[in-house]
Design an enzyme around this catalytic site. Structure first.
Site, PDB file in Angstrom:
ATOM      1  N   HIS A 114      57.749  34.627  43.033  1.00  0.00           N
ATOM      2  CA  HIS A 114      57.327  35.516  44.123  1.00  0.00           C
ATOM      3  C   HIS A 114      55.927  35.152  44.597  1.00  0.00           C
ATOM      4  O   HIS A 114      55.045  34.877  43.786  1.00  0.00           O
ATOM      5  CB  HIS A 114      57.389  36.989  43.708  1.00  0.00           C
ATOM      6  CG  HIS A 114      56.642  37.304  42.457  1.00  0.00           C
ATOM      7  ND1 HIS A 114      57.177  37.121  41.197  1.00  0.00           N
ATOM      8  CD2 HIS A 114      55.384  37.778  42.252  1.00  0.00           C
ATOM      9  CE1 HIS A 114      56.297  37.482  40.291  1.00  0.00           C
ATOM     10  NE2 HIS A 114      55.187  37.880  40.897  1.00  0.00           N
TER      11      HIS A 114
HETATM   12  P1  AMP Z   1      52.859  39.046  39.082  1.00  0.00           P
HETATM   13  O1  AMP Z   1      54.128  38.893  38.293  1.00  0.00           O
HETATM   14  O2  AMP Z   1      51.645  39.228  38.257  1.00  0.00           O
HETATM   15  O3  AMP Z   1      52.680  37.930  40.095  1.00  0.00           O
HETATM   16  O4  AMP Z   1      52.978  40.353  39.961  1.00  0.00           O
HETATM   17  C1  AMP Z   1      54.098  41.186  39.980  1.00  0.00           C
HETATM   18  C2  AMP Z   1      53.958  42.207  41.103  1.00  0.00           C
HETATM   19  O5  AMP Z   1      55.108  43.028  41.060  1.00  0.00           O
HETATM   20  C3  AMP Z   1      52.742  43.113  40.969  1.00  0.00           C
HETATM   21  O6  AMP Z   1      51.941  43.025  42.135  1.00  0.00           O
HETATM   22  C4  AMP Z   1      53.348  44.509  40.769  1.00  0.00           C
HETATM   23  O7  AMP Z   1      52.627  45.517  41.453  1.00  0.00           O
HETATM   24  C5  AMP Z   1      54.731  44.366  41.326  1.00  0.00           C
HETATM   25  N1  AMP Z   1      55.691  45.227  40.665  1.00  0.00           N
HETATM   26  C6  AMP Z   1      55.754  45.496  39.334  1.00  0.00           C
HETATM   27  N2  AMP Z   1      56.788  46.316  39.077  1.00  0.00           N
HETATM   28  C7  AMP Z   1      57.384  46.567  40.251  1.00  0.00           C
HETATM   29  C8  AMP Z   1      58.514  47.357  40.638  1.00  0.00           C
HETATM   30  N3  AMP Z   1      59.226  48.057  39.737  1.00  0.00           N
HETATM   31  N4  AMP Z   1      58.845  47.406  41.945  1.00  0.00           N
HETATM   32  C9  AMP Z   1      58.119  46.708  42.859  1.00  0.00           C
HETATM   33  N5  AMP Z   1      57.046  45.950  42.567  1.00  0.00           N
HETATM   34  C10 AMP Z   1      56.687  45.880  41.279  1.00  0.00           C
END
Ligand code: AMP
Ligand code: ZN
Length: 201
Positions: A115
């Site tokens: 992502h």
């Molecule tokens: P990263 O894996 O560190 O690149 O970031 C993961 C992103 O996913 C973070 O910005 C979180 O705020 C977001 N996130 C975590 N859990 C959820 C969820 N249940 N639904 C939507 N976004 C999420």
């Protein structure tokens, strides 16, 4: 979950099972309330815990666990992810000319499925709670989308050393817009509000 040194949590051999917290982004891709745009290769969702006033995630439809699982064949995909993020940012910037965005990846992500973050540079949000959150968007831990494409073109892979990059998350707080070094999160947040009010940068 046991994580091998330098590896992310979801190698092809050991992927999280459906329903595990780290698969929640994949669930969001099927939730119309979360999806803001999609095309043949990608889906863009709202970040569920936004770390800024505008925070989105662009994901591939292809089941690619993370940066560690892409190679030269994915260059068109990651370019499309970047372009889609930039198109979304442009639309938002047309409505509010003070907005600035960055597009990139956390070197060591916590959530499954590749992502790319599209994040406005106010970094003002109640969900941005701690030093780790802050440093993940303001240090080398945040890898620009262009850099990922350059690495794929030059090396054919994107690998970041876990122990080295996690050190960035421990750095002292530092404003991303000026030289200020607030001593704690409440002071940093008060400082950011000043930037927001004066629309600096
Ligand atoms: P990263 O894996 O560190 O690149 O970031 C993961 C992103 O996913 C973070 O910005 C979180 O705020 C977001 N996130 C975590 N859990 C959820 C969820 N249940 N639904 C939507 N976004 C999420
Ligand atoms: Zn500042």
């Amino acid at each position: 979950m046991k994580r091998a040194g330098g590896a992310c949590a979801y190698t092809p051999a050991k992927r999280p099972s459906a329903g595990h917290w780290s698969t929640k982004l994949i669930e969001c891709m099927g939730n119309p309330d979360m999806v803001v745009q999609s095309d043949d290769l990608t889906v863009t969702i709202k970040d569920g815990y936004p770390k800024a006033k505008h925070h989105y995630l662009v994901l591939p439809k292809e089941d690619i666990p993370s940066l560690r699982h892409i190679n030269r064949t994915h260059i068109p995909l990651v370019k499309q992810m970047m372009e889609n993020g930039k198109t979304l940012a442009k639309k938002l910037t047309e409505k509010d000319g003070t907005l600035k965005f960055r597009h990139g990846y956390h070197a060591i992500p916590s959530m499954a499925r590749l992502h790319m973050h599209v994040v406005s540079q106010d970094l003002v949000s109640p969900c941005l709670k701690n030093k780790k959150h802050w440093n993940s968007f303001t240090t080398e831990f945040f890898v620009e989308a262009e850099q990922v494409i350059e690495l794929l073109e030059s090396k054919g892979e994107v690998q970041f050393d876990k122990s080295r990059f996690e050190e960035f998350l421990k750095l002292p707080l530092r404003c991303h817009k000026c030289e200020a070094t607030p001593i704690n999160m409440p002071k940093l947040k008060a400082h950011l509000e000043q930037h927001s009010r004066s629309k600096t940068m």
